[in-house]
Scaffold this motif. Structure first.
Motif, mmCIF file in Angstrom:
data_model
loop_
_atom_site.group_PDB
_atom_site.id
_atom_site.type_symbol
_atom_site.label_atom_id
_atom_site.label_comp_id
_atom_site.label_asym_id
_atom_site.label_seq_id
_atom_site.Cartn_x
_atom_site.Cartn_y
_atom_site.Cartn_z
ATOM 1 N N ARG A 112 0.884 -1.446 -0.113
ATOM 2 C CA ARG A 112 -0.043 -0.075 0.053
ATOM 3 C C ARG A 112 0.907 1.350 0.118
ATOM 4 O O ARG A 112 0.458 2.422 -0.536
ATOM 5 C CB ARG A 112 -0.853 -0.108 1.107
ATOM 6 N N ARG B 290 1.687 2.657 -3.454
ATOM 7 C CA ARG B 290 0.369 3.104 -4.012
ATOM 8 C C ARG B 290 0.580 4.535 -3.465
ATOM 9 O O ARG B 290 -0.051 5.426 -4.389
ATOM 10 C CB ARG B 290 -0.742 2.280 -3.752
ATOM 11 N N TRP C 213 2.878 6.623 -5.424
ATOM 12 C CA TRP C 213 2.406 7.007 -6.809
ATOM 13 C C TRP C 213 1.508 8.127 -6.560
ATOM 14 O O TRP C 213 1.196 9.046 -7.398
ATOM 15 C CB TRP C 213 1.567 5.775 -7.350
ATOM 16 N N ALA D 112 2.647 -1.911 -8.151
ATOM 17 C CA ALA D 112 1.849 -1.886 -6.753
ATOM 18 C C ALA D 112 1.147 -3.003 -6.431
ATOM 19 O O ALA D 112 0.518 -3.872 -7.302
ATOM 20 C CB ALA D 112 0.914 -0.599 -6.931
#
Length: 127
Positions: A61, A64, A67, A125
């Motif tokens: 996570r 993510r 990102w 991811a």
């Protein structure tokens, strides 16, 4: 963590410190002079802090989150940079992202591109 990853973390950490210090001084000393600019500097500081932590954690996570924060940073630099060129009176004082990060030698403009490039080269991811 590769050399590039370590360098990204170091630069993000340095920007996190710089933006936090800048926004703190601006908000405490003269918030009423340019509340939008100083609020954006504080937002940039939060984004840099979260991006730094996400790059350090790097898995699942957190990847993510990296990102999302780096993408948000890039959009923020483009939007604030463009608005500060088109309507300078909107930003009577510079924020971290004003004029595409000119006050920070355009590092805020280049860094998210390098961050997204690095993330894309180091895997996918995972939820």
């Amino acid at each position: 963590m590769t050399g590039v990853g370590r360098l990204l973390i170091a630069v993000y950490g340095l920007l996190a410190l710089a933006a936090t210090g800048r926004s703190f001084v601006q908000i405490v000393a003269k918030f009423d002079e340019a509340p939008l600019s100083y609020s954006l500097s504080a937002l940039a500081a939060v984004v840099y802090i979260v991006a730094t932590v996400a790059l350090i954690k790097s898995g699942g996570r957190w990847r993510r989150v990296a990102w999302i924060t780096i993408g948000f940073e890039f959009v923020g630099v483009l939007v604030v940079g463009t608005l500060s060129l088109l309507d300078p009176e909107l930003f009577p004082h510079d924020s971290v992202w004003s004029l595409y990060g000119r006050g920070y030698v355009f590092i805020p403009l280049v860094l998210p591109l390098l961050g997204m490039w690095w993330l894309s080269r180091t895997g996918k991811a995972r939820p």
